[in-house]
Motif scaffolding. Structure first.
Motif, PDB file in Angstrom:
ATOM      1  N   PRO A 159      -2.036  -6.704 -10.122  1.00 37.82           N
ATOM      2  CA  PRO A 159      -2.843  -7.907  -9.847  1.00 37.82           C
ATOM      3  C   PRO A 159      -4.173  -7.929 -10.595  1.00 37.82           C
ATOM      4  CG  PRO A 159      -1.826  -7.189  -7.836  1.00 37.82           C
ATOM      5  CD  PRO A 159      -1.467  -6.164  -8.861  1.00 37.82           C
ATOM      6  N   ILE A 190      -8.541 -13.802 -10.707  1.00 40.28           N
ATOM      7  CA  ILE A 190      -9.051 -14.916  -9.922  1.00 40.28           C
ATOM      8  C   ILE A 190      -8.366 -15.003  -8.566  1.00 40.28           C
ATOM      9  CG2 ILE A 190      -7.490 -16.548 -11.037  1.00 40.28           C
ATOM     10  CD1 ILE A 190     -10.491 -18.103 -10.816  1.00 40.28           C
ATOM     11  N   ARG A 191      -7.061 -14.709  -8.537  1.00 39.37           N
ATOM     12  CA  ARG A 191      -6.353 -14.761  -7.259  1.00 39.37           C
ATOM     13  C   ARG A 191      -6.909 -13.707  -6.310  1.00 39.37           C
ATOM     14  NH1 ARG A 191      -5.425 -17.449  -3.571  1.00 39.37           N
ATOM     15  NH2 ARG A 191      -3.669 -18.764  -4.117  1.00 39.37           N
ATOM     16  N   LEU A 192      -7.177 -12.521  -6.850  1.00 37.72           N
ATOM     17  CA  LEU A 192      -7.726 -11.458  -6.012  1.00 37.72           C
ATOM     18  C   LEU A 192      -9.079 -11.855  -5.436  1.00 37.72           C
ATOM     19  CD1 LEU A 192      -6.859  -8.152  -7.872  1.00 37.72           C
ATOM     20  CD2 LEU A 192      -6.029  -8.917  -5.648  1.00 37.72           C
ATOM     21  N   GLU A 193      -9.929 -12.431  -6.280  1.00 37.44           N
ATOM     22  CA  GLU A 193     -11.244 -12.859  -5.790  1.00 37.44           C
ATOM     23  C   GLU A 193     -11.066 -13.852  -4.645  1.00 37.44           C
ATOM     24  OE1 GLU A 193     -14.494 -12.183  -6.731  1.00 37.44           O
ATOM     25  OE2 GLU A 193     -13.905 -10.608  -8.128  1.00 37.44           O
ATOM     26  N   PHE A 194     -10.084 -14.757  -4.795  1.00 35.67           N
ATOM     27  CA  PHE A 194      -9.875 -15.771  -3.761  1.00 35.67           C
ATOM     28  C   PHE A 194      -8.992 -15.265  -2.622  1.00 35.67           C
ATOM     29  CE2 PHE A 194     -11.656 -18.613  -6.914  1.00 35.67           C
ATOM     30  CZ  PHE A 194     -12.478 -19.390  -6.117  1.00 35.67           C
ATOM     31  N   LEU A 195      -8.611 -14.008  -2.687  1.00 32.55           N
ATOM     32  CA  LEU A 195      -8.023 -13.377  -1.505  1.00 32.55           C
ATOM     33  C   LEU A 195      -9.116 -12.612  -0.761  1.00 32.55           C
ATOM     34  CD1 LEU A 195      -4.614 -12.045  -2.867  1.00 32.55           C
ATOM     35  CD2 LEU A 195      -4.940 -13.847  -1.185  1.00 32.55           C
ATOM     36  N   GLY A 196     -10.293 -12.579  -1.347  1.00 31.88           N
ATOM     37  CA  GLY A 196     -11.428 -11.990  -0.650  1.00 31.88           C
ATOM     38  C   GLY A 196     -11.782 -10.565  -1.034  1.00 31.88           C
ATOM     39  N   ILE A 197     -11.359 -10.122  -2.201  1.00 32.09           N
ATOM     40  CA  ILE A 197     -11.705  -8.750  -2.602  1.00 32.09           C
ATOM     41  C   ILE A 197     -12.374  -8.796  -3.980  1.00 32.09           C
ATOM     42  CG2 ILE A 197      -9.575  -8.123  -3.805  1.00 32.09           C
ATOM     43  CD1 ILE A 197      -9.690  -5.491  -2.101  1.00 32.09           C
ATOM     44  N   SER A 198     -13.341  -7.917  -4.195  1.00 32.35           N
ATOM     45  CA  SER A 198     -14.075  -7.941  -5.449  1.00 32.35           C
ATOM     46  C   SER A 198     -13.356  -7.100  -6.506  1.00 32.35           C
ATOM     47  CB  SER A 198     -15.485  -7.408  -5.234  1.00 32.35           C
ATOM     48  OG  SER A 198     -16.025  -6.982  -6.457  1.00 32.35           O
ATOM     49  N   ARG A 235      -9.868  -6.043   3.090  1.00 27.58           N
ATOM     50  CA  ARG A 235     -10.872  -6.527   2.148  1.00 27.58           C
ATOM     51  C   ARG A 235     -12.309  -6.255   2.574  1.00 27.58           C
ATOM     52  NH1 ARG A 235      -8.946 -12.728   2.944  1.00 27.58           N
ATOM     53  NH2 ARG A 235      -9.625 -13.040   5.076  1.00 27.58           N
ATOM     54  N   ARG A 287     -15.494  -4.330  -7.972  1.00 26.23           N
ATOM     55  CA  ARG A 287     -15.629  -3.139  -7.142  1.00 26.23           C
ATOM     56  C   ARG A 287     -14.354  -2.301  -7.170  1.00 26.23           C
ATOM     57  NH1 ARG A 287     -17.378  -4.235  -1.432  1.00 26.23           N
ATOM     58  NH2 ARG A 287     -17.502  -1.973  -1.369  1.00 26.23           N
ATOM     59  N   LEU A 288     -13.210  -2.979  -7.241  1.00 24.71           N
ATOM     60  CA  LEU A 288     -11.952  -2.236  -7.376  1.00 24.71           C
ATOM     61  C   LEU A 288     -11.977  -1.390  -8.641  1.00 24.71           C
ATOM     62  CD1 LEU A 288      -9.118  -4.766  -6.420  1.00 24.71           C
ATOM     63  CD2 LEU A 288      -9.611  -2.575  -5.331  1.00 24.71           C
ATOM     64  N   THR A 291     -14.132 -16.669   1.015  1.00 22.00           N
ATOM     65  CA  THR A 291     -12.752 -16.456   1.453  1.00 22.00           C
ATOM     66  C   THR A 291     -12.728 -15.606   2.717  1.00 22.00           C
ATOM     67  OG1 THR A 291     -12.065 -16.484  -0.861  1.00 22.00           O
ATOM     68  CG2 THR A 291     -10.479 -15.653   0.732  1.00 22.00           C
ATOM     69  N   PHE A 345       0.706 -13.516  -9.131  1.00 16.91           N
ATOM     70  CA  PHE A 345       0.840 -12.375 -10.034  1.00 16.91           C
ATOM     71  C   PHE A 345       2.203 -12.437 -10.707  1.00 16.91           C
ATOM     72  CE2 PHE A 345      -1.759 -10.879  -6.333  1.00 16.91           C
ATOM     73  CZ  PHE A 345      -2.976 -11.107  -6.946  1.00 16.91           C
ATOM     74  N   ARG A 396     -15.347 -14.568  -3.061  1.00 17.00           N
ATOM     75  CA  ARG A 396     -14.659 -13.619  -2.171  1.00 17.00           C
ATOM     76  C   ARG A 396     -15.302 -13.584  -0.790  1.00 17.00           C
ATOM     77  NH1 ARG A 396     -17.184 -10.905  -6.068  1.00 17.00           N
ATOM     78  NH2 ARG A 396     -19.031  -9.742  -5.466  1.00 17.00           N
ATOM     79  N   GLU A 424      -3.370  -8.857 -14.113  1.00 15.29           N
ATOM     80  CA  GLU A 424      -2.776 -10.165 -14.386  1.00 15.29           C
ATOM     81  C   GLU A 424      -3.570 -11.368 -13.894  1.00 15.29           C
ATOM     82  OE1 GLU A 424       1.192 -10.001 -12.861  1.00 15.29           O
ATOM     83  OE2 GLU A 424       1.947  -9.067 -14.691  1.00 15.29           O
ATOM     84  N   ARG A 425      -4.149 -11.305 -12.725  1.00 13.47           N
ATOM     85  CA  ARG A 425      -4.802 -12.485 -12.146  1.00 13.47           C
ATOM     86  C   ARG A 425      -5.998 -12.094 -11.299  1.00 13.47           C
ATOM     87  NH1 ARG A 425      -2.302 -15.044 -14.995  1.00 13.47           N
ATOM     88  NH2 ARG A 425      -0.882 -16.795 -14.671  1.00 13.47           N
ATOM     89  N   LEU A 471      -3.062  -2.403  -6.285  1.00 11.26           N
ATOM     90  CA  LEU A 471      -3.510  -3.686  -6.836  1.00 11.26           C
ATOM     91  C   LEU A 471      -3.732  -3.645  -8.344  1.00 11.26           C
ATOM     92  CD1 LEU A 471      -5.958  -4.920  -4.072  1.00 11.26           C
ATOM     93  CD2 LEU A 471      -3.651  -5.705  -4.552  1.00 11.26           C
TER      94      LEU A 471
END
Lengths: 316, 268, 298
Positions: A187, A193-201, B110, A204-205, B77, B91, B74, A190-191, A184
């Motif tokens: 991602p 916000i998309r990751l947050e709205f896919l449900g991952i922090s 996740r 934390r990554l 979601t 992306f 998150r 680049e984005r 990731l």
């Protein structure tokens, strides 16, 4: 494909390990340091893939080194494996703590806060008498599996020891790169916000990346301390961090092998430059870094990729 | 029928500016809701509060009888509310394949960061879900194209396909057809709504085109000045005189009321 | 009491010099969004230039006032030459790339210039003692203050006011404010952003060199002063908030006072304190004291 890579990697390490027997002493000690430093670079590559450049990775490098030095000075422990594990644990914990804060930052604020953290340690080391202040202090020789070694044998065993840690680290990092979290990086860059709205922090990554990178830097520092047999505060100074960043950009984020090759070339050029053209080392450094950024944004590793594509070989 | 989503007295203020106020409504399962309103009426603020991008200043949001007010996006979601964006958030340097694969991978791991650090990206069941979504949104032709090079409409479909990974029960679409040519709008919307129907997803979509609202919404929420001024089936809500003057007249692609009702008539 | 007074005056003097260095860094960042590591080189060249040129001037026994003026001239020359070289020759090529990449480019230039210093003036250290001697000493409340230090503080205050006035009331300043606010908007209004960048960078470089020139009498001018100053200047602008005059001023005062306090009370903690304060500020104000975080738009 991945199995082939692992095999090639294992083979490469085996070749280097056997080649060590015939290496001249100066080249071996240079390679030992280069390998130790390559671990720091390996960690930085993890962060660089996600677009993060810490200008204070020396914090963990110095932590690892001083852990070994202090254990040797204040305890009776001498076992090399134990030394390195202690250094890894300590720098890993420190990376976890620093990461609680650092993982919330991006771009230059990430770079500068990381710099500040390492300068705090530098400030402490320089002024603390028991930690050797400006001069640092000597690192006791470690024992390997219970036996103290001397001369050529000691150098050879130390080299293999460092190499073994490098092989382990390369394996761990390659597993990580192929994992979900490891893949990731783009991602994250680049984005978010998309990751947050896919449900991952995303924080934390990044925190995880920091812990891995910090632990690797700690191990690198510990091994460097064993190799140089001396520690001093410049190990925590920002120019040390800058050097690691330099090799990272030079190596590129593309491959694990590039970290080792880049680190080795860096040490080689440095020793040659310092001998033959004193006073121009930083000019070489700066020029190479500039040329890399301008003409080879993917680093040395990308030369291989581009070459393969030209030759029609599919890149893994 | 019990509500899947309940909103009670929702309010959002930025300093002295009231962006949303007094929003109270229930969303039954599998309903499709069109949200209309002029620019700045509070539509996106509403969507942002439901999906956790903005923290409400007042009021509460219940999802499947669970209070989700103020949770980070998150977490929301993960519970099963997904969203798309006005400007597609994909992306850019990854291919369509890689975008969907990343979404699937994230959805599968996740819950645990550690799991995600040791689970290999390419695992078989993940690919199956990706394939299903690719087919559903007709992304097959673009597989190896980088997201940055996609036509606007396709990029929005990709955005929505990624949002649907992990089978959310509620999906909020923020202007799904904005930036898409008039000729293509209906085709894109048809594709989206068919996909959602097949997955039994409850959907709320923000839309300026009244014709699309009339055709695809079972219920319309008309926003004005931060609050809901009309709530009901399209025939009723779009015919409301207040809505007529305040919203339909100012919508970028304003459609005369008669045409709207005509479209609605054609549909039923 | 005397210690408190000493901390205050030392802190003020240190802050004055930090401000001169940091304001250039902050200006460049505010306008160009570049965190310029080369600023350390501007400082070092300013210091070397002043130590050599001004030292020679005083040795030739010309009028004292001219010596101080010469410091400014040295700074302008250094800033013009290096600033134009770096901006036109290097940064121009990388505009538009990642912030971090641009930082690395300035870092490369910094490394190169470090060795250029060494090649030009060798490894020995230069001392510029005359200005301090000419400035003399003043007794204030039982404390010996150097006249030069007092002059430095006055100079910093004048500089702060001048910069703030120039930004609000001159044509260039107003145009600059537009560029700082929104680069694209400025370009759309027909402002020649490219020229603004060059002017800003050169101005920032001159200020950096000036910092080195005025500091030269107080330090041993030797290799590595640029390395030290750049991380300090970073701390100042990060604490204050990048890209604002008030920020640079407050940042300089905070770092100056903290350092002076540490030096007088717990000398072991000198460096520690500065960066601990910086980390602490960032914890509570992630973008420094004088900048507001920009909300992301979706």
């Amino acid at each position: 494909m991945t199995w082939r890579n692992t095999l090639v990697g294992a083979l490469a390490f085996a070749v280097v390990a056997s080649a060590a027997v015939v290496l001249p002493a100066w080249l071996m000690s240079l390679a030992t340091i280069a390998l130790a430093n390559a671990l720091v670079v390996l960690g930085l590559i993890i962060l660089w893939r996600a677009g993060l450049v810490p200008f204070g990775q020396a914090l963990f490098y110095a932590t690892g080194a001083y852990t070994v030095a202090l254990l040797g000075r204040f305890t009776d422990l001498r076992d090399a494996v134990l030394f390195v594990i202690a250094a890894a644990l300590l720098s890993g914990i420190l990376a976890y703590l620093v990461g609680l804060l650092l993982a919330r930052y991006r771009d230059i604020f990430f770079a500068m806060l990381s710099l500040a953290m390492s300068m705090i340690l530098y400030g402490v080391l320089v002024k603390t008498e028991t930690l050797g202040s400006t001069d640092g202090f000597h690192v006791e020789s470690a024992t390997f599996f219970g036996s103290a070694l001397h001369g050529r044998t000691a150098e050879l065993v130390l080299f293999w020891f460092v190499l073994a840690w490098c092989a382990l680290a390369a394996l761990v990092v390659s597993v990580y790169f192929r994992s979900v979290a490891g893949s990731l990086a783009v991602p994250v860059r680049e984005r978010e916000i998309r990751l947050e709205f896919l449900g991952i922090s995303v924080n934390r990554l990044i925190h995880l990346k920091l812990i891995i990178a910090g632990t690797l830097a700690g191990i690198g520092g510990a091994l460097a301390a064993l190799a140089v047999e001396h520690v001093d505060p410049t190990m925590a100074y920002w120019t040390t961090s800058g050097g690691f960043v330099f090799v990272t950009i030079l190596a590129g984020a593309g491959s694990i092998a590039a970290a080792f090759i880049g680190s080795f070339l860096f040490e080689l050029v440095r020793s040659v430059a310092v001998d033959l053209m004193p006073g121009t080392w930083q000019i070489i450094l700066g020029t190479v870094l500039l040329l890399t950024i301008l003409f080879l944004p993917g680093g040395l590793g990308s030369v291989v990729t581009v070459g393969r594509r030209r030759l029609g070989i599919k890149t893994p | 029928m019990s509500a899947i989503l309940s909103v009670r007295g929702l309010e959002k203020t930025f300093g002295s500016v009231v962006a949303a106020r007094d929003i109270t409504l229930d969303v039954p399962r599998q309903q499709s809701i069109g949200i209309i309103g002029a620019n700045g009426a509070g539509k996106t603020t509403f969507v942002n509060m439901i999906t956790g991008y903005l923290r409400p200043s007042k009021g509460s949001i219940l999802f499947e009888d669970r209070d989700i007010t103020g949770l980070p996006s998150r977490a929301i979601t993960r519970l099963g509310i997904a969203r798309s964006f006005q400007v597609a958030q994909v992306f850019p340097s990854l291919t369509v394949d890689e975008n969907v694969a990343a979404a699937v991978a994230v959805a599968r791991t996740r819950a645990s960061l550690l799991m995600s650090a040791i689970t290999p990206l390419a695992s078989a069941p993940a690919t199956a879900e990706a394939e299903e979504l690719m087919t559903l949104f007709q992304l097959g032709d673009y597989r190896n194209a980088r997201a940055a090079t996609l036509p606007q409409g396709v990029r929005k479909l990709l955005d929505i396909a990624m949002a649907l990974v992990g089978a959310p029960r509620v999906l909020l679409l923020d202007e799904p057809t904005s930036g898409i040519s008039i000729e293509e709008k209906f085709a894109v919307m048809e594709l989206i709504m068919t996909a959602l129907a097949s997955r039994r997803t409850t959907v709320l979509f923000v839309e300026h085109d009244m014709e699309i609202v009339a055709r695809y919404a079972e219920r319309v929420l008309a926003f004005h000045d931060g609050t809901v001024i009309a709530d009901g089936p399209p025939t009723q809500a779009l015919a409301d005189p207040t809505v007529q003057t305040l919203i339909c007249g100012t919508a970028p692609l304003g459609v005369a009321a008669g045409e709207v009702l005509h479209a609605q008539g054609l549909r039923s | 009491m005397l210690t408190a007074f000493a901390i205050l005056t030392d802190g003020l003097v240190y802050a004055a010099y930090l401000f001169v260095v940091a304001i250039g860094l902050s200006l460049i960042f505010g306008v160009m969004k570049i965190l310029n590591v080369t600023h350390g080189s501007f400082y070092a060249f300013g210091a070397y230039g002043a130590a050599i040129a001004v030292g020679a001037y005083f040795n030739a026994d010309y009028a004292a006032a001219g010596g101080f003026l010469l410091m400014g001239v040295v700074a302008i020359v250094v800033g013009l030459v290096l600033g134009l070289l770096i901006e036109r020759g290097l940064l121009r090529v990388v505009y538009g790339r990642d912030e971090v990449v641009v930082v690395l480019v300035t870092y490369s230039a910094f490394l190169i210039l470090e060795d250029v210093l060494r090649l030009l003036w060798g490894t020995e250290s230069y001392a510029l003692y005359q200005p301090l001697a000419i400035g003399g000493n003043v007794m204030v409340g039982g404390l010996v203050l150097s006249g030069y230090d007092i002059g430095l503080v006055v100079f910093a205050i004048v500089l702060a006011f001048a910069a703030s006035y120039a930004l609000r009331h001159t044509r260039y300043g107003r145009l600059l404010t537009v560029v700082i606010f929104d680069r694209e908007l400025a370009a759309a209004f027909g402002i020649n952003v490219s020229v603004m960048y060059t002017v800003t960078f050169v101005l920032g470089a001159i200020l950096g060199a000036l910092g080195g020139a005025v500091m030269a009498p107080k330090i041993a001018v030797t290799l590595g002063i640029g390395v030290e100053v750049i991380v300090l200047a970073f701390a100042v602008v990060i604490i204050g908030g990048l890209g604002s005059i008030e920020g640079a001023l407050i940042g300089a005062l905070i770092v100056g006072t903290c350092r002076a306090a540490a030096v007088h009370l717990v000398p072991q903690l000198e460096l520690f304190v500065i960066y601990a304060v910086m980390a602490l500020v960032l914890v509570f104000r992630p973008y420094g004291l004088f900048t507001r975080a920009q909300p992301r738009k979706i």
